[in-house]
Design a protein around this motif. Structure first.
Motif, PDB file in Angstrom:
ATOM      1  N   GLN A 104      -3.967   4.362   7.860  1.00 20.11           N
ATOM      2  CA  GLN A 104      -3.808   5.446   6.897  1.00 20.11           C
ATOM      3  C   GLN A 104      -2.850   4.991   5.812  1.00 20.11           C
ATOM      4  OE1 GLN A 104      -3.430   7.598  10.391  1.00 20.11           O
ATOM      5  NE2 GLN A 104      -4.480   9.381   9.573  1.00 20.11           N
ATOM      6  N   LEU A 105      -2.737   5.789   4.791  1.00 22.92           N
ATOM      7  CA  LEU A 105      -2.094   5.302   3.572  1.00 22.92           C
ATOM      8  C   LEU A 105      -0.650   4.819   3.784  1.00 22.92           C
ATOM      9  CD1 LEU A 105      -1.856   4.783   0.573  1.00 22.92           C
ATOM     10  CD2 LEU A 105      -1.747   7.237   0.188  1.00 22.92           C
ATOM     11  N   THR A 106       0.193   5.652   4.383  1.00 19.77           N
ATOM     12  CA  THR A 106       1.601   5.254   4.496  1.00 19.77           C
ATOM     13  C   THR A 106       1.734   3.986   5.345  1.00 19.77           C
ATOM     14  OG1 THR A 106       2.208   7.569   4.275  1.00 19.77           O
ATOM     15  CG2 THR A 106       3.918   6.094   5.050  1.00 19.77           C
ATOM     16  N   PHE A 133       5.567   9.810  -4.929  1.00 22.64           N
ATOM     17  CA  PHE A 133       5.308  10.592  -3.716  1.00 22.64           C
ATOM     18  C   PHE A 133       6.326  10.176  -2.640  1.00 22.64           C
ATOM     19  CE2 PHE A 133       3.162  11.823   0.166  1.00 22.64           C
ATOM     20  CZ  PHE A 133       2.662  13.062  -0.167  1.00 22.64           C
ATOM     21  N   SER A 135       6.407   9.440   0.495  1.00 27.67           N
ATOM     22  CA  SER A 135       6.119   8.270   1.347  1.00 27.67           C
ATOM     23  C   SER A 135       6.447   6.970   0.615  1.00 27.67           C
ATOM     24  CB  SER A 135       4.636   8.220   1.740  1.00 27.67           C
ATOM     25  OG  SER A 135       4.437   8.772   3.008  1.00 27.67           O
ATOM     26  N   ASP A 136       6.125   6.922  -0.663  1.00 30.36           N
ATOM     27  CA  ASP A 136       6.386   5.700  -1.439  1.00 30.36           C
ATOM     28  C   ASP A 136       7.894   5.460  -1.531  1.00 30.36           C
ATOM     29  OD1 ASP A 136       3.773   6.422  -1.814  1.00 30.36           O
ATOM     30  OD2 ASP A 136       3.646   5.723  -3.864  1.00 30.36           O
ATOM     31  N   TYR A 193       0.865  12.328  -8.523  1.00 27.75           N
ATOM     32  CA  TYR A 193       0.368  13.465  -7.734  1.00 27.75           C
ATOM     33  C   TYR A 193       0.792  14.809  -8.321  1.00 27.75           C
ATOM     34  CZ  TYR A 193       4.945  14.558  -5.728  1.00 27.75           C
ATOM     35  OH  TYR A 193       6.253  14.953  -5.567  1.00 27.75           O
ATOM     36  N   ASP A 218      -0.361   2.709  -5.572  1.00 24.62           N
ATOM     37  CA  ASP A 218      -0.765   3.749  -4.630  1.00 24.62           C
ATOM     38  C   ASP A 218      -1.865   4.535  -5.337  1.00 24.62           C
ATOM     39  OD1 ASP A 218      -1.088   6.159  -3.303  1.00 24.62           O
ATOM     40  OD2 ASP A 218       1.027   6.415  -2.835  1.00 24.62           O
ATOM     41  N   ALA A 220      -3.797   6.981  -4.076  1.00 25.96           N
ATOM     42  CA  ALA A 220      -4.186   8.207  -3.369  1.00 25.96           C
ATOM     43  C   ALA A 220      -4.888   9.190  -4.305  1.00 25.96           C
ATOM     44  CB  ALA A 220      -2.949   8.872  -2.766  1.00 25.96           C
ATOM     45  N   HIS A 221      -4.346   9.329  -5.525  1.00 24.85           N
ATOM     46  CA  HIS A 221      -4.895  10.312  -6.465  1.00 24.85           C
ATOM     47  C   HIS A 221      -5.797   9.676  -7.513  1.00 24.85           C
ATOM     48  CE1 HIS A 221      -2.655  13.914  -5.158  1.00 24.85           C
ATOM     49  NE2 HIS A 221      -1.896  12.975  -4.610  1.00 24.85           N
ATOM     50  N   CYS A 241      -5.795   6.730   0.243  1.00 25.05           N
ATOM     51  CA  CYS A 241      -6.305   7.527   1.349  1.00 25.05           C
ATOM     52  C   CYS A 241      -7.711   7.964   0.953  1.00 25.05           C
ATOM     53  CB  CYS A 241      -5.414   8.737   1.603  1.00 25.05           C
ATOM     54  SG  CYS A 241      -5.173   9.753   0.144  1.00 25.05           S
ATOM     55  N   TYR A 243      -9.134  11.061   2.035  1.00 21.72           N
ATOM     56  CA  TYR A 243      -9.422  12.483   2.302  1.00 21.72           C
ATOM     57  C   TYR A 243      -9.402  13.335   1.049  1.00 21.72           C
ATOM     58  CZ  TYR A 243      -4.339  11.888   2.919  1.00 21.72           C
ATOM     59  OH  TYR A 243      -3.033  11.508   2.767  1.00 21.72           O
ATOM     60  N   LYS A 244      -8.981  12.760  -0.086  1.00 22.82           N
ATOM     61  CA  LYS A 244      -8.921  13.563  -1.311  1.00 22.82           C
ATOM     62  C   LYS A 244     -10.265  13.473  -2.028  1.00 22.82           C
ATOM     63  CE  LYS A 244      -3.972  12.646  -1.751  1.00 22.82           C
ATOM     64  NZ  LYS A 244      -3.417  13.956  -1.460  1.00 22.82           N
TER      65      LYS A 244
HETATM   66  C1  LIG Z   1       0.455   9.625  -3.726  1.00 21.87           C
HETATM   67  C2  LIG Z   1       0.475   9.719  -2.234  1.00 21.87           C
HETATM   68  N1  LIG Z   1       0.995   8.701  -1.526  1.00 21.87           N
HETATM   69  C3  LIG Z   1       1.058   8.742  -0.182  1.00 21.87           C
HETATM   70  C4  LIG Z   1       0.578   9.829   0.521  1.00 21.87           C
HETATM   71  C5  LIG Z   1       0.685   9.844   2.022  1.00 21.87           C
HETATM   72  O1  LIG Z   1      -0.569   9.710   2.613  1.00 21.87           O
HETATM   73  P1  LIG Z   1      -0.772   9.658   4.190  1.00 21.87           P
HETATM   74  O2  LIG Z   1      -0.263  10.935   4.745  1.00 21.87           O
HETATM   75  O3  LIG Z   1      -2.256   9.546   4.353  1.00 21.87           O
HETATM   76  O4  LIG Z   1      -0.058   8.476   4.712  1.00 21.87           O
HETATM   77  C6  LIG Z   1       0.013  10.912  -0.178  1.00 21.87           C
HETATM   78  C7  LIG Z   1      -0.499  12.091   0.532  1.00 21.87           C
HETATM   79  O5  LIG Z   1      -0.963  13.057  -0.016  1.00 21.87           O
HETATM   80  C8  LIG Z   1      -0.024  10.848  -1.585  1.00 21.87           C
HETATM   81  O6  LIG Z   1      -0.521  11.865  -2.309  1.00 21.87           O
END
Ligand SMILES: Cc1ncc(COP(=O)(O)O)c(C=O)c1O
Length: 427
Positions: A104-106, A133, A135-136, A193, A218, A220-221, A241, A243-244
């Motif tokens: 998964q992304l993180t 975000f 996590s980053d 995001y 990253d 994700a978006h 990721c 799921y979006k």
């Molecule tokens: C920009 C961004 N980075 C990282 C994540 C974290 O993703 P994950 O929970 O799949 O590790 C998200 C989750 O929405 C995100 O929007």
């Protein structure tokens, strides 16, 4: 195209939409037997109707063959993920062997930091966007501390200027230039995001590399939202990721892109696992890690095939609709939304909605972030009550992201009309 603000104009756009039938491939959530206006493609994409079928294929294969499902059946699990790399490569603009669908992304962000953040002497700094975000941010902190360095000294954030909501490219480039001799990594979100700002990844990538740094994103978006050319932009690595905008289900398996120039570099640090081991000899179970000479060499564990199956169901729709066609519709849908939002604002003496997403088309994707200058949460709650699924980000932002595969122009019109009604009734 000259837009007008009548309902019939939105309906005409739908009639002429070559992708209109793809909405039927998805389950649209309902409230009180009425389909929601689901504008949360930026959060969790909708379920493809065929998702269950693909899941059942995995379950049936398991039932029929047990562990032999890895090598038997219509789609043996051993190389099941290969089916996903071609469609993903098209969407992110990479070569198929530069993609690995995993984790998964993180988790993937951390794995990429192990390989691509290599502080050496004074070349130890990381440049990133302010308010990346969480996590980053935590990922930077983790790796900087791992090297015994101080995050406050190492991580350089580029902020929007005073009274601005988005970050100027010139400020990013200037920061890279200012720190060019001490840069280890430039890491950015492809699309922010919060604000929905789409960054000029090509220019950032070339500037970072010209300064001698590695560059990663990253996405994700960005993945499934905007055009990407990761390989041509010479980006070192990226993660996203699914799921979006990629509609692969809650907690779906993510993916990484790693430029092919690293694939045969056995010296590059990485966390190794048996699933990344040379395929021909993996089952000899020998000592000494020998990576697959593609992005798959970064895999660690046996994948979740159930999760891969969900993503396969979604990517089949992307392939059928055609990525280029999806992008064309996403642009038009978004332009139409902006046109209607501008119309709402011009109807009130006071500006209630400040759009913080950049107005320039090349700086935005599907998402529009609406900063509500007053009564934001009330307006958001009223939207939800009226069947509009948007999301709320503290302190005062409503995010919406209509997407090509399951949203319609008519929905955009209804959304704008409902929003206008709510604002009027509360003014
Ligand atoms: C920009 C961004 N980075 C990282 C994540 C974290 O993703 P994950 O929970 O799949 O590790 C998200 C989750 O929405 C995100 O929007």
């Amino acid at each position: 195209m000259q837009f007008d603000n009548s309902l019939s104009f939105g309906q005409q756009l739908d009639k002429a939409d070559p992708l209109k039938d793809f909405r039927n491939r998805f389950i649209i959530p309902s409230i009180n037997s009425k389909e929601q206006i689901y504008f949360l493609g930026n959060s969790l994409g909708l379920q493809p109707k065929k998702a269950k079928e693909e899941l059942n294929k995995i379950l049936d294969q398991w039932g029929q063959y047990g562990v032999e499902g890895f090598f038997k059946g219509d789609q043996p699990w051993i190389d099941y993920h290969d089916q996903l790399t071609e469609p993903l490569a098209e969407i992110v603009g990479a070569l198929p062997h530069e993609i690995s669908v995993m984790n998964q992304l993180t988790v993937n962000l951390h794995l990429m930091m192990v390989s691509f953040y290599q502080p050496k002497g004074k070349r130890n700094k990381i440049i990133c966007e302010a308010k990346a975000f969480p996590s980053d941010q935590y990922m930077f902190e983790t790796h900087v501390k791992h090297y015994g360095l101080n995050p406050d000294e190492i991580i350089i954030e580029v902020h929007p200027r005073k009274n601005e909501h988005t970050i100027r490219l010139e400020d990013i480039l200037q920061t890279i230039e200012q720190h060019r001799d001490e840069l280890a990594l430039v890491f950015w979100g492809g699309v922010n995001y919060y604000s929905g700002q789409l960054f000029d990844m090509k220019t950032i990538s070339f500037a970072a590399q010209e300064a001698g740094a590695k560059v990663g994103f990253d996405l994700a978006h960005a993945a499934g939202n905007v055009p990407l050319e990761l390989h041509n932009w010479n980006i070192d690595f990226a993660c996203w990721c699914s799921y979006k905008y990629l509609n692969a289900g809650p907690g779906a398996v993510g993916a990484v892109y790693i430029h092919e120039r690293y694939h045969n570099d056995t010296g590059i640090p990485r966390y190794a696992g048996w699933w990344g081991y040379d395929k021909a000899t993996r089952f000899k179970m020998e000592k000494g890690f020998k990576p697959i000479p593609t992005a798959e060499g970064w895999q660690l564990s046996t994948p979740s095939f159930l999760s891969l199956a969900l993503q396969k169901a979604s990517l089949k729709i992307f392939e059928e609709a055609g990525w280029k066609n999806i992008l064309v519709k996403q642009k038009l849908l978004n332009k139409y939304l902006w046109f209607l939002l501008d119309g709402i604002n011009s109807g009130f003496s006071k500006k209630i909605i400040e759009i913080i997403t950049p107005r320039k088309e090349e700086e935005r994707g599907c998402q529009v972030s609406l900063l509500m200058t007053e009564r934001g949460k009330e307006i958001f709650d009223a939207l939800s009550k009226a069947g509009v699924m948007a999301d709320w980000r503290e302190p005062n932002v409503i995010r919406i992201a209509p997407v090509a595969l399951y949203n319609t122009y008519e929905e955009v019109w209804h959304f704008a009309n409902i929003l206008k009604g709510i604002i009027s009734s509360q003014s």
